[in-house]
Design a protein around this motif. Structure first.
Motif, PDB file in Angstrom:
ATOM      1  N   MET A   1       0.831  -1.177   0.000  1.00 58.37           N
ATOM      2  CA  MET A   1       0.000   0.000   0.000  1.00 58.37           C
ATOM      3  C   MET A   1       0.875   1.239   0.000  1.00 58.37           C
ATOM      4  N   SER A   2       0.312   2.271  -0.467  1.00 58.78           N
ATOM      5  CA  SER A   2       1.101   3.480  -0.637  1.00 58.78           C
ATOM      6  C   SER A   2       0.793   4.500   0.448  1.00 58.78           C
ATOM      7  N   MET A   3       1.654   5.496   0.483  1.00 59.09           N
ATOM      8  CA  MET A   3       1.436   6.607   1.396  1.00 59.09           C
ATOM      9  C   MET A   3       0.129   7.306   1.041  1.00 59.09           C
ATOM     10  N   GLY A   4      -0.212   7.301  -0.224  1.00 59.50           N
ATOM     11  CA  GLY A   4      -1.469   7.906  -0.668  1.00 59.50           C
ATOM     12  C   GLY A   4      -2.683   7.262  -0.014  1.00 59.50           C
ATOM     13  N   ASP A   5      -2.645   5.935   0.154  1.00 56.16           N
ATOM     14  CA  ASP A   5      -3.744   5.231   0.822  1.00 56.16           C
ATOM     15  C   ASP A   5      -3.854   5.671   2.276  1.00 56.16           C
ATOM     16  N   LYS A   6      -2.720   5.822   2.926  1.00 59.80           N
ATOM     17  CA  LYS A   6      -2.730   6.256   4.327  1.00 59.80           C
ATOM     18  C   LYS A   6      -3.302   7.659   4.456  1.00 59.80           C
ATOM     19  N   ILE A   7      -2.913   8.530   3.547  1.00 60.06           N
ATOM     20  CA  ILE A   7      -3.408   9.911   3.574  1.00 60.06           C
ATOM     21  C   ILE A   7      -4.901   9.949   3.294  1.00 60.06           C
ATOM     22  N   LYS A   8      -5.337   9.168   2.321  1.00 57.58           N
ATOM     23  CA  LYS A   8      -6.759   9.116   1.977  1.00 57.58           C
ATOM     24  C   LYS A   8      -7.577   8.614   3.161  1.00 57.58           C
ATOM     25  N   ASN A   9      -7.102   7.569   3.827  1.00 59.22           N
ATOM     26  CA  ASN A   9      -7.812   7.031   4.976  1.00 59.22           C
ATOM     27  C   ASN A   9      -7.863   8.045   6.117  1.00 59.22           C
ATOM     28  N   ALA A  10      -6.772   8.746   6.341  1.00 63.92           N
ATOM     29  CA  ALA A  10      -6.739   9.771   7.385  1.00 63.92           C
ATOM     30  C   ALA A  10      -7.717  10.897   7.063  1.00 63.92           C
ATOM     31  N   ALA A  11      -7.800  11.255   5.796  1.00 56.27           N
ATOM     32  CA  ALA A  11      -8.733  12.305   5.382  1.00 56.27           C
ATOM     33  C   ALA A  11     -10.175  11.858   5.585  1.00 56.27           C
ATOM     34  N   GLU A  12     -10.467  10.608   5.239  1.00 53.53           N
ATOM     35  CA  GLU A  12     -11.811  10.076   5.440  1.00 53.53           C
ATOM     36  C   GLU A  12     -12.167  10.060   6.922  1.00 53.53           C
TER      37      GLU A  12
ATOM     38  N   GLU B   1     -18.330   6.562   9.415  1.00 54.17           N
ATOM     39  CA  GLU B   1     -17.258   6.869   8.461  1.00 54.17           C
ATOM     40  C   GLU B   1     -15.887   6.739   9.120  1.00 54.17           C
ATOM     41  N   GLN B   2     -15.791   7.129  10.369  1.00 51.40           N
ATOM     42  CA  GLN B   2     -14.526   6.976  11.080  1.00 51.40           C
ATOM     43  C   GLN B   2     -14.176   5.504  11.242  1.00 51.40           C
ATOM     44  N   ALA B   3     -15.160   4.698  11.591  1.00 50.81           N
ATOM     45  CA  ALA B   3     -14.914   3.262  11.758  1.00 50.81           C
ATOM     46  C   ALA B   3     -14.475   2.635  10.442  1.00 50.81           C
ATOM     47  N   LYS B   4     -15.125   3.023   9.360  1.00 51.78           N
ATOM     48  CA  LYS B   4     -14.772   2.496   8.037  1.00 51.78           C
ATOM     49  C   LYS B   4     -13.330   2.869   7.678  1.00 51.78           C
ATOM     50  N   ALA B   5     -12.950   4.108   7.925  1.00 48.44           N
ATOM     51  CA  ALA B   5     -11.583   4.560   7.633  1.00 48.44           C
ATOM     52  C   ALA B   5     -10.576   3.811   8.498  1.00 48.44           C
ATOM     53  N   ASN B   6     -10.926   3.562   9.752  1.00 52.56           N
ATOM     54  CA  ASN B   6     -10.018   2.838  10.640  1.00 52.56           C
ATOM     55  C   ASN B   6      -9.807   1.397  10.185  1.00 52.56           C
ATOM     56  N   VAL B   7     -10.865   0.773   9.694  1.00 55.73           N
ATOM     57  CA  VAL B   7     -10.740  -0.596   9.178  1.00 55.73           C
ATOM     58  C   VAL B   7      -9.836  -0.615   7.948  1.00 55.73           C
ATOM     59  N   LYS B   8     -10.033   0.361   7.065  1.00 58.05           N
ATOM     60  CA  LYS B   8      -9.171   0.445   5.882  1.00 58.05           C
ATOM     61  C   LYS B   8      -7.715   0.643   6.286  1.00 58.05           C
ATOM     62  N   GLN B   9      -7.495   1.516   7.264  1.00 60.50           N
ATOM     63  CA  GLN B   9      -6.133   1.798   7.714  1.00 60.50           C
ATOM     64  C   GLN B   9      -5.508   0.544   8.319  1.00 60.50           C
ATOM     65  N   ALA B  10      -6.287  -0.210   9.075  1.00 63.77           N
ATOM     66  CA  ALA B  10      -5.777  -1.453   9.656  1.00 63.77           C
ATOM     67  C   ALA B  10      -5.377  -2.421   8.548  1.00 63.77           C
ATOM     68  N   GLY B  11      -6.161  -2.470   7.480  1.00 62.87           N
ATOM     69  CA  GLY B  11      -5.824  -3.324   6.345  1.00 62.87           C
ATOM     70  C   GLY B  11      -4.515  -2.927   5.699  1.00 62.87           C
ATOM     71  N   VAL B  12      -4.261  -1.625   5.628  1.00 67.11           N
ATOM     72  CA  VAL B  12      -2.996  -1.141   5.072  1.00 67.11           C
ATOM     73  C   VAL B  12      -1.835  -1.634   5.925  1.00 67.11           C
TER      74      VAL B  12
END
Length: 60
Positions: A1-12, A38-49
């Motif tokens: 995963m890229s830094m872009g994914d982390k930034i996108k998840n943080a923004a969400e 939305e916060q929970a969804k972003a946190n799950v995505k971030q955990a996946g990263v």
């Protein structure tokens, strides 16, 4: 995963937090709940990263 994914998840997550706070301030329970979701969804995505990065590190 890229830094872009982390930034996108943080923004969400930040958008979700803003909605949650706005909902609390205005008494709009639906907006507050949507923000929390939305916060929970972003946190799950971030955990996946992080899991993906860890697995890739172990494999390398």
């Amino acid at each position: 995963m890229s830094m872009g994914d982390k930034i996108k998840n943080a923004a969400e997550e930040a958008v979700g937090k803003a909605k949650e706070v706005t909902g609390k301030v205005t008494g709009n329970e639906e907006l507050e709940a949507r923000g929390q979701a939305e916060q929970a969804k972003a946190n799950v995505k971030q955990a996946g990263v992080y899991v993906t990065e860890t697995v890739n590190t172990v494999i390398d």
